[in-house]
Design a protein around this motif. Structure first.
Motif, PDB file in Angstrom:
ATOM      1  N   GLU A  35     -24.208  46.836  45.912  1.00 32.53           N
ATOM      2  CA  GLU A  35     -24.367  48.234  45.509  1.00 32.53           C
ATOM      3  C   GLU A  35     -25.610  48.853  46.152  1.00 32.53           C
ATOM      4  OE1 GLU A  35     -24.589  50.969  41.498  1.00 32.53           O
ATOM      5  OE2 GLU A  35     -24.731  48.817  41.293  1.00 32.53           O
ATOM      6  N   PRO A  36     -25.480  50.030  46.777  1.00 34.07           N
ATOM      7  CA  PRO A  36     -26.657  50.683  47.353  1.00 34.07           C
ATOM      8  C   PRO A  36     -27.554  51.247  46.256  1.00 34.07           C
ATOM      9  CG  PRO A  36     -24.712  52.062  47.640  1.00 34.07           C
ATOM     10  CD  PRO A  36     -24.249  50.774  47.018  1.00 34.07           C
ATOM     11  N   VAL A  37     -28.869  51.131  46.445  1.00 29.46           N
ATOM     12  CA  VAL A  37     -29.816  51.573  45.417  1.00 29.46           C
ATOM     13  C   VAL A  37     -30.975  52.351  46.032  1.00 29.46           C
ATOM     14  CG1 VAL A  37     -29.308  49.657  43.851  1.00 29.46           C
ATOM     15  CG2 VAL A  37     -31.164  49.427  45.496  1.00 29.46           C
ATOM     16  N   TRP A  38     -31.646  53.099  45.157  1.00 25.58           N
ATOM     17  CA  TRP A  38     -32.940  53.688  45.465  1.00 25.58           C
ATOM     18  C   TRP A  38     -33.968  52.951  44.628  1.00 25.58           C
ATOM     19  CZ3 TRP A  38     -29.630  58.209  44.158  1.00 25.58           C
ATOM     20  CH2 TRP A  38     -29.208  58.889  45.287  1.00 25.58           C
ATOM     21  N   VAL A  39     -35.138  52.738  45.187  1.00 21.76           N
ATOM     22  CA  VAL A  39     -36.260  52.203  44.433  1.00 21.76           C
ATOM     23  C   VAL A  39     -37.319  53.293  44.372  1.00 21.76           C
ATOM     24  CG1 VAL A  39     -38.099  50.484  44.389  1.00 21.76           C
ATOM     25  CG2 VAL A  39     -35.799  49.816  45.075  1.00 21.76           C
ATOM     26  N   VAL A  40     -37.720  53.623  43.164  1.00 19.54           N
ATOM     27  CA  VAL A  40     -38.772  54.616  42.946  1.00 19.54           C
ATOM     28  C   VAL A  40     -39.965  53.877  42.376  1.00 19.54           C
ATOM     29  CG1 VAL A  40     -39.429  56.723  41.731  1.00 19.54           C
ATOM     30  CG2 VAL A  40     -37.048  56.407  42.476  1.00 19.54           C
ATOM     31  N   ALA A  41     -41.074  53.909  43.104  1.00 22.81           N
ATOM     32  CA  ALA A  41     -42.305  53.264  42.649  1.00 22.81           C
ATOM     33  C   ALA A  41     -43.347  54.348  42.405  1.00 22.81           C
ATOM     34  CB  ALA A  41     -42.801  52.267  43.689  1.00 22.81           C
ATOM     35  N   ILE A  42     -43.897  54.347  41.217  1.00 16.22           N
ATOM     36  CA  ILE A  42     -44.940  55.299  40.854  1.00 16.22           C
ATOM     37  C   ILE A  42     -46.226  54.500  40.720  1.00 16.22           C
ATOM     38  CG2 ILE A  42     -45.706  57.000  39.170  1.00 16.22           C
ATOM     39  CD1 ILE A  42     -42.704  57.288  38.390  1.00 16.22           C
ATOM     40  N   LYS A  43     -47.159  54.773  41.634  1.00 15.15           N
ATOM     41  CA  LYS A  43     -48.426  54.038  41.653  1.00 15.15           C
ATOM     42  C   LYS A  43     -49.515  54.899  41.031  1.00 15.15           C
ATOM     43  CE  LYS A  43     -47.309  51.337  45.715  1.00 15.15           C
ATOM     44  NZ  LYS A  43     -47.756  50.844  47.015  1.00 15.15           N
ATOM     45  N   GLY A  44     -50.377  54.249  40.300  1.00 17.79           N
ATOM     46  CA  GLY A  44     -51.469  54.934  39.625  1.00 17.79           C
ATOM     47  C   GLY A  44     -51.471  54.536  38.164  1.00 17.79           C
ATOM     48  N   LYS A  45     -52.556  54.821  37.486  1.00 15.50           N
ATOM     49  CA  LYS A  45     -52.691  54.423  36.091  1.00 15.50           C
ATOM     50  C   LYS A  45     -51.627  55.104  35.241  1.00 15.50           C
ATOM     51  CE  LYS A  45     -56.201  53.977  32.533  1.00 15.50           C
ATOM     52  NZ  LYS A  45     -57.611  54.225  32.209  1.00 15.50           N
ATOM     53  N   ALA A  46     -50.915  54.322  34.472  1.00 16.92           N
ATOM     54  CA  ALA A  46     -49.851  54.843  33.612  1.00 16.92           C
ATOM     55  C   ALA A  46     -49.814  54.046  32.321  1.00 16.92           C
ATOM     56  CB  ALA A  46     -48.501  54.726  34.319  1.00 16.92           C
ATOM     57  N   TYR A  47     -49.359  54.681  31.274  1.00 19.13           N
ATOM     58  CA  TYR A  47     -49.108  53.997  30.010  1.00 19.13           C
ATOM     59  C   TYR A  47     -47.607  54.033  29.787  1.00 19.13           C
ATOM     60  CZ  TYR A  47     -54.055  53.914  29.159  1.00 19.13           C
ATOM     61  OH  TYR A  47     -55.402  53.667  29.276  1.00 19.13           O
ATOM     62  N   VAL A  48     -47.008  52.870  29.586  1.00 19.49           N
ATOM     63  CA  VAL A  48     -45.559  52.754  29.547  1.00 19.49           C
ATOM     64  C   VAL A  48     -45.106  52.253  28.185  1.00 19.49           C
ATOM     65  CG1 VAL A  48     -43.568  51.633  30.600  1.00 19.49           C
ATOM     66  CG2 VAL A  48     -45.535  52.246  32.010  1.00 19.49           C
ATOM     67  N   LYS A  49     -44.126  52.955  27.612  1.00 18.87           N
ATOM     68  CA  LYS A  49     -43.417  52.484  26.430  1.00 18.87           C
ATOM     69  C   LYS A  49     -41.964  52.390  26.824  1.00 18.87           C
ATOM     70  CE  LYS A  49     -45.787  53.912  22.261  1.00 18.87           C
ATOM     71  NZ  LYS A  49     -45.706  54.703  21.041  1.00 18.87           N
ATOM     72  N   SER A  50     -41.314  51.300  26.472  1.00 17.16           N
ATOM     73  CA  SER A  50     -39.897  51.174  26.816  1.00 17.16           C
ATOM     74  C   SER A  50     -39.120  50.682  25.613  1.00 17.16           C
ATOM     75  CB  SER A  50     -39.710  50.217  27.993  1.00 17.16           C
ATOM     76  OG  SER A  50     -40.175  48.936  27.661  1.00 17.16           O
ATOM     77  N   VAL A  51     -37.839  51.028  25.605  1.00 16.90           N
ATOM     78  CA  VAL A  51     -36.960  50.604  24.526  1.00 16.90           C
ATOM     79  C   VAL A  51     -36.359  49.264  24.909  1.00 16.90           C
ATOM     80  CG1 VAL A  51     -34.904  51.165  23.212  1.00 16.90           C
ATOM     81  CG2 VAL A  51     -36.485  52.982  23.891  1.00 16.90           C
ATOM     82  N   GLY A  52     -36.441  48.310  24.010  1.00 12.47           N
ATOM     83  CA  GLY A  52     -35.927  46.977  24.286  1.00 12.47           C
ATOM     84  C   GLY A  52     -34.571  46.753  23.634  1.00 12.47           C
ATOM     85  N   ILE A  53     -34.234  45.512  23.441  1.00 13.88           N
ATOM     86  CA  ILE A  53     -32.964  45.128  22.825  1.00 13.88           C
ATOM     87  C   ILE A  53     -32.889  45.687  21.411  1.00 13.88           C
ATOM     88  CG2 ILE A  53     -31.586  43.153  22.054  1.00 13.88           C
ATOM     89  CD1 ILE A  53     -32.885  41.565  24.330  1.00 13.88           C
ATOM     90  N   ARG A  54     -31.730  46.215  21.062  1.00 12.39           N
ATOM     91  CA  ARG A  54     -31.473  46.791  19.742  1.00 12.39           C
ATOM     92  C   ARG A  54     -32.397  47.961  19.410  1.00 12.39           C
ATOM     93  NH1 ARG A  54     -31.864  41.488  18.870  1.00 12.39           N
ATOM     94  NH2 ARG A  54     -29.962  40.321  18.861  1.00 12.39           N
ATOM     95  N   GLY A  55     -32.886  48.642  20.436  1.00 11.90           N
ATOM     96  CA  GLY A  55     -33.692  49.827  20.216  1.00 11.90           C
ATOM     97  C   GLY A  55     -35.125  49.574  19.787  1.00 11.90           C
ATOM     98  N   ALA A  56     -35.552  48.321  19.756  1.00  8.71           N
ATOM     99  CA  ALA A  56     -36.934  48.027  19.370  1.00  8.71           C
ATOM    100  C   ALA A  56     -37.877  48.539  20.455  1.00  8.71           C
ATOM    101  CB  ALA A  56     -37.121  46.523  19.194  1.00  8.71           C
ATOM    102  N   ILE A  57     -38.914  49.228  20.060  1.00  4.73           N
ATOM    103  CA  ILE A  57     -39.854  49.768  21.028  1.00  4.73           C
ATOM    104  C   ILE A  57     -40.910  48.718  21.327  1.00  4.73           C
ATOM    105  CG2 ILE A  57     -41.602  51.529  21.450  1.00  4.73           C
ATOM    106  CD1 ILE A  57     -39.945  53.414  19.737  1.00  4.73           C
ATOM    107  N   ASN A  58     -41.028  48.400  22.609  1.00  4.93           N
ATOM    108  CA  ASN A  58     -42.041  47.438  23.035  1.00  4.93           C
ATOM    109  C   ASN A  58     -43.411  48.089  22.951  1.00  4.93           C
ATOM    110  OD1 ASN A  58     -39.997  45.624  23.641  1.00  4.93           O
ATOM    111  ND2 ASN A  58     -39.813  46.353  25.734  1.00  4.93           N
ATOM    112  N   HIS A  59     -44.423  47.277  22.896  1.00  2.00           N
ATOM    113  CA  HIS A  59     -45.777  47.818  22.816  1.00  2.00           C
ATOM    114  C   HIS A  59     -46.108  48.650  24.047  1.00  2.00           C
ATOM    115  CE1 HIS A  59     -46.426  44.335  25.397  1.00  2.00           C
ATOM    116  NE2 HIS A  59     -47.565  44.901  25.760  1.00  2.00           N
ATOM    117  N   GLN A  60     -47.043  49.548  23.873  1.00  2.57           N
ATOM    118  CA  GLN A  60     -47.503  50.366  24.982  1.00  2.57           C
ATOM    119  C   GLN A  60     -48.359  49.511  25.895  1.00  2.57           C
ATOM    120  OE1 GLN A  60     -48.859  54.278  23.964  1.00  2.57           O
ATOM    121  NE2 GLN A  60     -50.526  54.158  25.418  1.00  2.57           N
TER     122      GLN A  60
END
Length: 89
Positions: A30-55
């Motif tokens: 499958e053809p894809v694009w990769v987007v890389a954002i460099k620089g200081k960032a704070y990331v929150k992501s949704v994990g399995i069953r909607g549990a929010i991972n730590h920042q």
């Protein structure tokens, strides 16, 4: 800084960014694009069953997107104390 790079196959992108080997040839090709954002960032992501991972503080966030559908296929976060994943640009 934001970098967008096109890869002819998902496997080609995985080889650069260390995402492993795809056994299914349909997935690997499958053809894809990769987007890389460099620089200081704070990331929150949704994990399995909607549990929010730590920042987490990051120095880079990488998204892999399907060129066919625009769907998010993968995401990785480079911790703030490192500069890249597997020497990827």
């Amino acid at each position: 800084m934001v970098m967008v790079k096109q890869y002819a196959t998902r496997q080609e992108a995985a080889n650069v960014y260390g995402d492993g080997i795809f056994v299914d040839p349909v997935v690997a090709s499958e053809p894809v694009w990769v987007v890389a954002i460099k620089g200081k960032a704070y990331v929150k992501s949704v994990g399995i069953r909607g549990a929010i991972n730590h920042q987490a503080e990051a120095s880079q966030v990488i998204y892999i997107l399907s060129q066919k559908t625009g769907d998010l296929l993968g995401m990785d976060v480079v911790p703030a104390n490192t500069t890249s994943i597997n020497s990827a640009p």
